[in-house]
Design an enzyme around this catalytic site. Sequence first.
Site, PDB file in Angstrom:
ATOM      1  NE  ARG A  82      -2.626   0.884   3.535  1.00 10.79           N
ATOM      2  CZ  ARG A  82      -3.353   0.606   4.628  1.00 10.79           C
ATOM      3  NH1 ARG A  82      -4.590   0.170   4.510  1.00 10.79           N
ATOM      4  NH2 ARG A  82      -2.846   0.759   5.824  1.00 10.79           N
ATOM      5  CE  LYS A 184      -2.869   4.488   7.233  1.00 12.17           C
ATOM      6  NZ  LYS A 184      -4.330   4.584   7.417  1.00 12.17           N
ATOM      7  CD  GLU A 220     -11.995   5.849   3.970  1.00 12.91           C
ATOM      8  OE1 GLU A 220     -11.565   5.148   4.895  1.00 12.91           O
ATOM      9  OE2 GLU A 220     -11.325   6.126   2.967  1.00 12.91           O
TER      10      GLU A 220
HETATM   11  C1  LIG Z   1      -5.462   3.753   7.627  1.00 11.68           C
HETATM   12  C2  LIG Z   1      -6.847   4.053   7.172  1.00 11.68           C
HETATM   13  C3  LIG Z   1      -7.896   3.121   7.292  1.00 11.68           C
HETATM   14  C4  LIG Z   1      -7.730   1.790   7.990  1.00 11.68           C
HETATM   15  O1  LIG Z   1      -6.835   0.940   7.335  1.00 11.68           O
HETATM   16  P1  LIG Z   1      -6.169  -0.304   8.103  1.00 11.68           P
HETATM   17  O2  LIG Z   1      -5.203  -0.831   7.105  1.00 11.68           O
HETATM   18  O3  LIG Z   1      -7.258  -1.265   8.392  1.00 11.68           O
HETATM   19  O4  LIG Z   1      -5.553   0.228   9.342  1.00 11.68           O
HETATM   20  C5  LIG Z   1      -9.133   3.459   6.779  1.00 11.68           C
HETATM   21  N1  LIG Z   1      -9.367   4.663   6.201  1.00 11.68           N
HETATM   22  C6  LIG Z   1      -8.396   5.593   6.095  1.00 11.68           C
HETATM   23  C7  LIG Z   1      -8.706   6.896   5.451  1.00 11.68           C
HETATM   24  C8  LIG Z   1      -7.107   5.322   6.560  1.00 11.68           C
HETATM   25  O5  LIG Z   1      -6.146   6.255   6.457  1.00 11.68           O
END
Ligand SMILES: *Cc1c(COP(=O)(O)O)cnc(C)c1O
Length: 341
Positions: A82, A184, A220
Site C-alpha cells: 500500500r 495513505k 468511509e
Molecule cells: C489507515 C486508514 C484506514 C484503515 O486501514 P487499516 O489498514 O485497516 O488500518 C481506513 N481509512 C483511512 C482513510 C485510513 O487512512
Amino acid sequence: MEKKNLDWENIGFGYIQTDKRYVSNFKDGKWDDGALIDDPNIVMNECAGVLQYAQTVFEGMKAYTTEDGHIVTFRPDLNASRMVDSAKRLEMPVFPEERFIDAVVQTVKANAAYVPPYGSGATLYIRPYMFGINPVIGVKPADEYQFRVFTTPVGPYFKGGVKPITICVSDFDRAAPHGTGHIKAGLNYAMSLHAIVTAHANGFDENMYLDSATRTKVEETGGANFLFVTKDNKIVTPHSSTILPSITRRSLMYVAEHYLGLEVEEREVYFDEVKDFAECGLCGTAAVISPVGKVVNHGGEICFPSGMEKMGPTIQKLYDTLTGIQMGHIEAPEGWLRVIE
Ligand SMILES: *Cc1c(COP(=O)(O)O)cnc(C)c1O
C-alpha cells in the site's frame, strides 16, 4: 529481554518515545542501506518539500504478543504494497517492499522491551513514513527523501468495555473523484481536521463521508472503512475508488466468508440503504471494529437494531474471530502473522 515497566492498560493513545528508530535516505536516485538510530528528532531545511507542499505518505500497523509468547505483526506485506501505491501517487520513489518489512522487523526487535505483554490489550503501534526532505520552492517533487519507522506503545482501544458510537453525516467532503482518497497521505488528514473538530463540537464521535460527486453514497470515516450487516446476515462494504483500502476491512471480509461462512458483498452503498442494515462497524488497525449505534443526518436519526449498549451479534463474531487469529487462538490463514521473535 526485560519489559519496560509501563502501566500497559492505562497508557492511552499518545506518543511515547522508544529506544530506536529506522532511517533510510534517498539521494542521487537511490536508497542508502538504512540503519537504526537513537535520535528521535529530524533536522531538515526550512524549505523541505514536506514542509512546503506536504509530500509525505505513511502507514500504520501494530506489533503485539501472542498467547504463546511470540512478538508478531499482522500482514505487513499489505502495508508495504500500500505504501508503494501511496508513494507513486505523490511522485515519490518507491521503498522496496522487502526492505519495508525488514525495516519494520528491525525496529520492533530493537524496541521489543516496549511490546506489551499478552493479555494486556495494549500493542506497539508502528508508524512507517516517508517524506521529501530537500529544499523545494517551485512546485515539483523533491529529489531527496527520508523513509523512517518509529514505534510507540499504545493502550487497549476499548478500555472499560466496548460502547457503540454515534456518527454524523459530514457536510464536508473527504476525497475528490480521481483524487487521493485511496492513498495513505497526510494531506487527506490535514483537510479532515476541521471536519472532525466540528463533529466533536456537535457531540458526534466520527464523520460519515459521502461520495463527493453525488453525495448519495457512503464512503468511509476519516480513518476507518465501513462494514454493514444486512438483516439476513450478509456482510456489505462500500466499493469506491476514493476509499482507502483498509487491511483490517479486507481481512474481516475474508474471515466473514471463509471462517464464518457468510455471504460478502463489496459494492456501492447508497445512504438511503443505511436505515435497512442491522449492524454497522468501523474497521481499522486501531480498534479492529468499533460498532456504530447511531447515524445522524441533519436531525434525521438512524438507530441500528444492535443498539447503544454492545456490539451486534455478527460484528461481535467477526471481531472475536479476527482478534482470535491475531492473538494465536485461531489458526491464521497462510502468511497473515509475521513472527518477529
Ligand atoms: C489507515 C486508514 C484506514 C484503515 O486501514 P487499516 O489498514 O485497516 O488500518 C481506513 N481509512 C483511512 C482513510 C485510513 O487512512
